[in-house]
Design a protein around this motif. Structure first.
Motif, PDB file in Angstrom:
ATOM      1  N   THR A 155      -3.933  -3.632  -2.519  1.00 53.15           N
ATOM      2  CA  THR A 155      -2.672  -3.785  -3.249  1.00 53.15           C
ATOM      3  C   THR A 155      -1.807  -4.917  -2.692  1.00 53.15           C
ATOM      4  N   ALA A 156      -2.134  -5.413  -1.505  1.00 54.77           N
ATOM      5  CA  ALA A 156      -1.414  -6.571  -0.964  1.00 54.77           C
ATOM      6  C   ALA A 156      -1.908  -7.860  -1.630  1.00 54.77           C
ATOM      7  N   SER A 161      -1.915  -0.811 -11.365  1.00 57.71           N
ATOM      8  CA  SER A 161      -1.193   0.315 -11.957  1.00 57.71           C
ATOM      9  C   SER A 161      -1.672   1.596 -11.292  1.00 57.71           C
ATOM     10  N   SER A 162      -0.948   2.675 -11.500  1.00 59.37           N
ATOM     11  CA  SER A 162      -1.388   3.953 -10.920  1.00 59.37           C
ATOM     12  C   SER A 162      -2.746   4.351 -11.487  1.00 59.37           C
ATOM     13  N   ALA A 163      -3.011   4.003 -12.748  1.00 60.17           N
ATOM     14  CA  ALA A 163      -4.315   4.326 -13.344  1.00 60.17           C
ATOM     15  C   ALA A 163      -5.441   3.549 -12.668  1.00 60.17           C
ATOM     16  N   HIS A 167      -9.611   4.145  -7.530  1.00 59.39           N
ATOM     17  CA  HIS A 167     -10.525   3.767  -6.437  1.00 59.39           C
ATOM     18  C   HIS A 167      -9.908   4.070  -5.073  1.00 59.39           C
ATOM     19  N   GLY A 168      -8.583   4.193  -5.042  1.00 61.98           N
ATOM     20  CA  GLY A 168      -7.844   4.349  -3.800  1.00 61.98           C
ATOM     21  C   GLY A 168      -7.376   3.000  -3.294  1.00 61.98           C
ATOM     22  N   PRO A 169      -6.238   2.952  -2.609  1.00 66.90           N
ATOM     23  CA  PRO A 169      -5.781   1.700  -2.005  1.00 66.90           C
ATOM     24  C   PRO A 169      -6.498   1.449  -0.674  1.00 66.90           C
ATOM     25  N   LEU A 170      -6.687   0.185  -0.358  1.00 67.52           N
ATOM     26  CA  LEU A 170      -7.356  -0.193   0.884  1.00 67.52           C
ATOM     27  C   LEU A 170      -6.691   0.437   2.100  1.00 67.52           C
ATOM     28  N   SER A 171      -5.375   0.470   2.125  1.00 64.09           N
ATOM     29  CA  SER A 171      -4.655   1.017   3.284  1.00 64.09           C
ATOM     30  C   SER A 171      -5.022   2.479   3.541  1.00 64.09           C
ATOM     31  N   ARG A 183     -15.354  -8.412   0.974  1.00 66.39           N
ATOM     32  CA  ARG A 183     -14.386  -8.527  -0.117  1.00 66.39           C
ATOM     33  C   ARG A 183     -15.087  -9.272  -1.255  1.00 66.39           C
ATOM     34  N   PRO A 184     -15.934  -8.568  -2.010  1.00 65.90           N
ATOM     35  CA  PRO A 184     -16.761  -9.237  -3.006  1.00 65.90           C
ATOM     36  C   PRO A 184     -16.016  -9.738  -4.240  1.00 65.90           C
ATOM     37  N   LEU A 185     -14.856  -9.159  -4.535  1.00 65.98           N
ATOM     38  CA  LEU A 185     -14.051  -9.572  -5.689  1.00 65.98           C
ATOM     39  C   LEU A 185     -12.592  -9.648  -5.258  1.00 65.98           C
ATOM     40  N   HIS A 186     -11.822 -10.463  -5.974  1.00 57.89           N
ATOM     41  CA  HIS A 186     -10.393 -10.592  -5.675  1.00 57.89           C
ATOM     42  C   HIS A 186      -9.724  -9.218  -5.775  1.00 57.89           C
TER      43      HIS A 186
END
Length: 196
Positions: A155-156, A161-163, A167-171, A183-186
């Protein structure tokens, strides 16, 4: 102010009504029932929610490995985390995130994946996802996983969106002790935790 109590249980140990309460009757969870990564595009897009619910219900009843965990906040069912051997998720195995980022063999049944989080509206930002991930790790470890992977959103790097945060946030994963593999995709990462 009283402290809220979050508990978790394997989906195989809860009443189906609790699973229904978490997935709800509208929105993305109610139209997916964590089947998107498991079945083909034609079957998924052509299936009513009742069929997808029945698929998950049968997976809970018929498989030796429960497909996830449920979270309770003060006794109310409020969240879900899908965790299974990665081989149960054909679409994940074919995804650009995994083909371009995982170091694990697609055939390795000891590699598990956290594929989805659902936290009911009104119960978010209260630590439910943290407890769901901890329970998913514990269930994977108990059932013989060697490695557990996740495919979170950074998310940084990318607004979500919340939807999109299913997948969950990286943090969330980093705070639980997962390491970034690639980090295969942006805005996306492959993370893993070695359990043995």
């Amino acid at each position: 102010m009283a402290t809220e109590s979050i508990t978790t249980r394997s989906v195989s140990d809860v009443p189906w009504a609790d699973v229904r309460a978490v997935f709800g009757t509208r929105g993305d969870p109610a139209g997916c029932w964590c089947q998107f990564f498991k079945i083909g595009s034609a079957e998924f897009s052509g299936s009513p929610a009742q069929h997808l619910e029945a698929l998950l219900c049968n997976q809970v009843k018929d498989q030796d490995v429960p497909p996830g965990v449920i979270a309770y906040l003060d006794g109310k069912p409020v969240g879900w985390c899908a965790v299974e051997p990665r081989s149960k998720y054909p679409r994940i195995l074919r995804s650009k995130v995994v083909t371009g980022g995982s170091q694990e063999s697609p055939e390795d049944g000891t590699v598990w994946a956290v594929s989805c989080f659902v936290v009911r509206t009104g119960y978010r930002r209260r630590g439910v996802s943290v407890e769901l991930l901890n329970a998913a790790i514990a269930q994977a470890r108990r059932l013989g996983a060697r490695v557990i992977e996740g495919y979170p959103i950074d998310t940084a790097e990318r607004k979500a969106s919340s939807a999109d945060l299913y997948h969950g946030p990286l943090s969330l994963f980093q705070n639980a002790g997962f390491e970034i593999v690639s980090r295969p995709l942006h805005g996306r990462a492959v993370v893993r935790m070695v359990l043995d």
